[in-house]
Design an enzyme around this catalytic site. Structure first.
Site, PDB file in Angstrom:
ATOM      1  N   ILE A  14       0.829  -1.202   0.000  1.00  0.00           N
ATOM      2  CA  ILE A  14       0.000   0.000   0.000  1.00  0.00           C
ATOM      3  C   ILE A  14       0.865   1.254   0.000  1.00  0.00           C
ATOM      4  O   ILE A  14       0.523   2.265  -0.624  1.00  0.00           O
ATOM      5  CB  ILE A  14      -0.991   0.005   1.192  1.00  0.00           C
ATOM      6  CG1 ILE A  14      -2.033   1.120   1.034  1.00  0.00           C
ATOM      7  CG2 ILE A  14      -0.254   0.140   2.519  1.00  0.00           C
ATOM      8  CD1 ILE A  14      -2.944   0.945  -0.157  1.00  0.00           C
ATOM      9  N   SER A  36      11.213   0.462   8.125  1.00  0.00           N
ATOM     10  CA  SER A  36      10.471  -0.754   7.807  1.00  0.00           C
ATOM     11  C   SER A  36      11.343  -1.952   8.112  1.00  0.00           C
ATOM     12  O   SER A  36      12.571  -1.898   7.953  1.00  0.00           O
ATOM     13  CB  SER A  36      10.068  -0.762   6.324  1.00  0.00           C
ATOM     14  OG  SER A  36       9.260  -1.874   6.026  1.00  0.00           O
ATOM     15  N   ARG A  37      10.722  -3.030   8.540  1.00  0.00           N
ATOM     16  CA  ARG A  37      11.496  -4.236   8.822  1.00  0.00           C
ATOM     17  C   ARG A  37      12.072  -4.852   7.563  1.00  0.00           C
ATOM     18  O   ARG A  37      13.137  -5.478   7.600  1.00  0.00           O
ATOM     19  CB  ARG A  37      10.609  -5.274   9.523  1.00  0.00           C
ATOM     20  CG  ARG A  37      10.232  -4.918  10.941  1.00  0.00           C
ATOM     21  CD  ARG A  37       9.453  -6.028  11.595  1.00  0.00           C
ATOM     22  NE  ARG A  37       8.206  -6.294  10.885  1.00  0.00           N
ATOM     23  CZ  ARG A  37       7.387  -7.304  11.174  1.00  0.00           C
ATOM     24  NH1 ARG A  37       7.700  -8.148  12.143  1.00  0.00           N
ATOM     25  NH2 ARG A  37       6.259  -7.465  10.507  1.00  0.00           N
ATOM     26  N   LYS A  90      -5.867   3.059   7.163  1.00  0.00           N
ATOM     27  CA  LYS A  90      -7.070   2.414   7.694  1.00  0.00           C
ATOM     28  C   LYS A  90      -6.807   0.913   7.885  1.00  0.00           C
ATOM     29  O   LYS A  90      -6.011   0.335   7.144  1.00  0.00           O
ATOM     30  CB  LYS A  90      -8.267   2.674   6.769  1.00  0.00           C
ATOM     31  CG  LYS A  90      -8.159   2.036   5.381  1.00  0.00           C
ATOM     32  CD  LYS A  90      -8.707   0.612   5.365  1.00  0.00           C
ATOM     33  CE  LYS A  90      -8.502  -0.077   4.076  1.00  0.00           C
ATOM     34  NZ  LYS A  90      -8.828  -1.507   4.096  1.00  0.00           N
ATOM     35  N   ASP A 168     -11.340  -5.980   6.382  1.00  0.00           N
ATOM     36  CA  ASP A 168     -10.305  -5.085   5.877  1.00  0.00           C
ATOM     37  C   ASP A 168     -10.811  -4.342   4.641  1.00  0.00           C
ATOM     38  O   ASP A 168     -10.724  -3.117   4.586  1.00  0.00           O
ATOM     39  CB  ASP A 168      -9.021  -5.857   5.565  1.00  0.00           C
ATOM     40  CG  ASP A 168      -7.926  -4.945   5.050  1.00  0.00           C
ATOM     41  OD1 ASP A 168      -7.295  -4.258   5.862  1.00  0.00           O
ATOM     42  OD2 ASP A 168      -7.709  -4.917   3.822  1.00  0.00           O
TER      43      ASP A 168
END
Length: 308
Positions: A14, A36-37, A90, A168
């Protein structure tokens, strides 16, 4: 006001598909770092933790949090304590209590918090809201069906407790519904279908009514193949209104309504910039509350196992 120094946290699908292009085209923001991992963003410093990012880039003004909802509270809490404005993908959190806590903390610290609902910015939504507000609504039917294997391949988090499952995408429909309906809507009963090997539902059927008794029926399903369906149909005193393809198209009385071009995420970032500039927050939890109500009110039915 100079550009807002923005960092993005959680560099996944996303973020790459929607957030990064929208940020790049918005002169109110300068993307200065990412955490970010696994993922990285070219041309800026990248970190594996938000703490390391804040220490190395103290000029960050705001963060966009794009990780799964189960991990969003801790990240948002850390960012707000550090004095950063926060954009929440979201759903804004895994629970209502988390989001309410973040809203209180943001107010205390004097930073902006934005619970974003991208589907509310689909081209046909405002026109639909205006039409429904001017006519008597007789019934509403939501059909939100898509192929989870296409949209969420190998994403195990979405099937875990707190991952929402079919809600979702379904919460997108609820975010539109709660925006366009002139009266509050309440869930009266629900059936949630859980695969035997998963902790989140693959389908849901919601029976709702508005505060004045208007019936609302919502069908969510993640098993649809072929053409995907994201429609909201309202029968009204002035004819049938249909929001089609997630709100990208609108017909009233069988006639297409002229709409602006799709710009959901660019509009979200315009809204976020406005909130930051004016020292305000926008934290509407109504769509998430309906999901919570569905889990509270819903009967559970177990169906065949789901495998990617």
């Amino acid at each position: 006001m100079p550009p807002i120094n923005l960092a993005i946290v959680g560099v996944g699908k996303i973020a790459r598909d929607q957030h990064l292009p929208s940020i790049e085209r918005n002169a109110d923001f300068t993307l200065v770092a990412a955490a970010s991992r696994n993922g990285t963003v070219d041309g800026i410093p990248n970190f594996t933790t938000m703490k390391a990012m804040f220490e190395a880039v103290p000029t960050i003004d705001a963060v966009s949090l794009c990780m799964p909802p189960q991990f969003r509270y801790d990240a948002a809490y850390e960012a707000i304590l550090a004095g950063k404005h926060v954009f929440l993908e979201k759903p804004p959190g895994a629970t209502l209590s988390e989001v309410e806590s973040l809203a209180s903390l943001a107010n205390e610290k004097g930073v902006s918090l934005f619970a974003s609902w991208h589907s509310r910015y689909a081209p046909g939504v405002e026109a639909a809201k205006s039409f429904l507000g001017s006519n008597t609504i007789q019934s509403v039917h939501i059909v939100w069906k898509e192929d989870v294997r296409h949209w969420h391949p190998n994403q195990d988090w979405i099937w875990q407790a707190g991952g929402l499952g079919v809600f979702d995408p379904g919460i997108n429909a609820l975010s539109i519904l709660t925006h366009i309906m002139p009266n509050p809507v309440f869930i009266r009963s629900a059936t949630l279908e859980f695969p035997e090997n998963r902790q989140a539902p693959i389908a849901a059927d919601l029976k709702m009514t508005s505060a004045i008794g208007t019936p609302v029926h919502a069908e969510f399903d993640w098993r649809q193949t072929g053409k995907q369906t994201w429609d909201i149909i309202a029968e009204t005193s002035a004819g049938q209104m249909i929001l089609i393809d997630g709100g990208s198209k609108l017909t009233i009385g069988g006639k297409a309504v002229s709409l602006p071009e799709e710009a959901e995420y660019p509009e979200l970032y315009r809204r976020f910039a406005d909130l930051v500039k004016n020292g305000k927050s926008d934290v509407d939890i109504a769509p998430l509350r309906h999901v919570a109500d569905a889990f509270m009110m819903g009967e559970r039915a177990f169906v065949e196992p789901f495998h990617d």
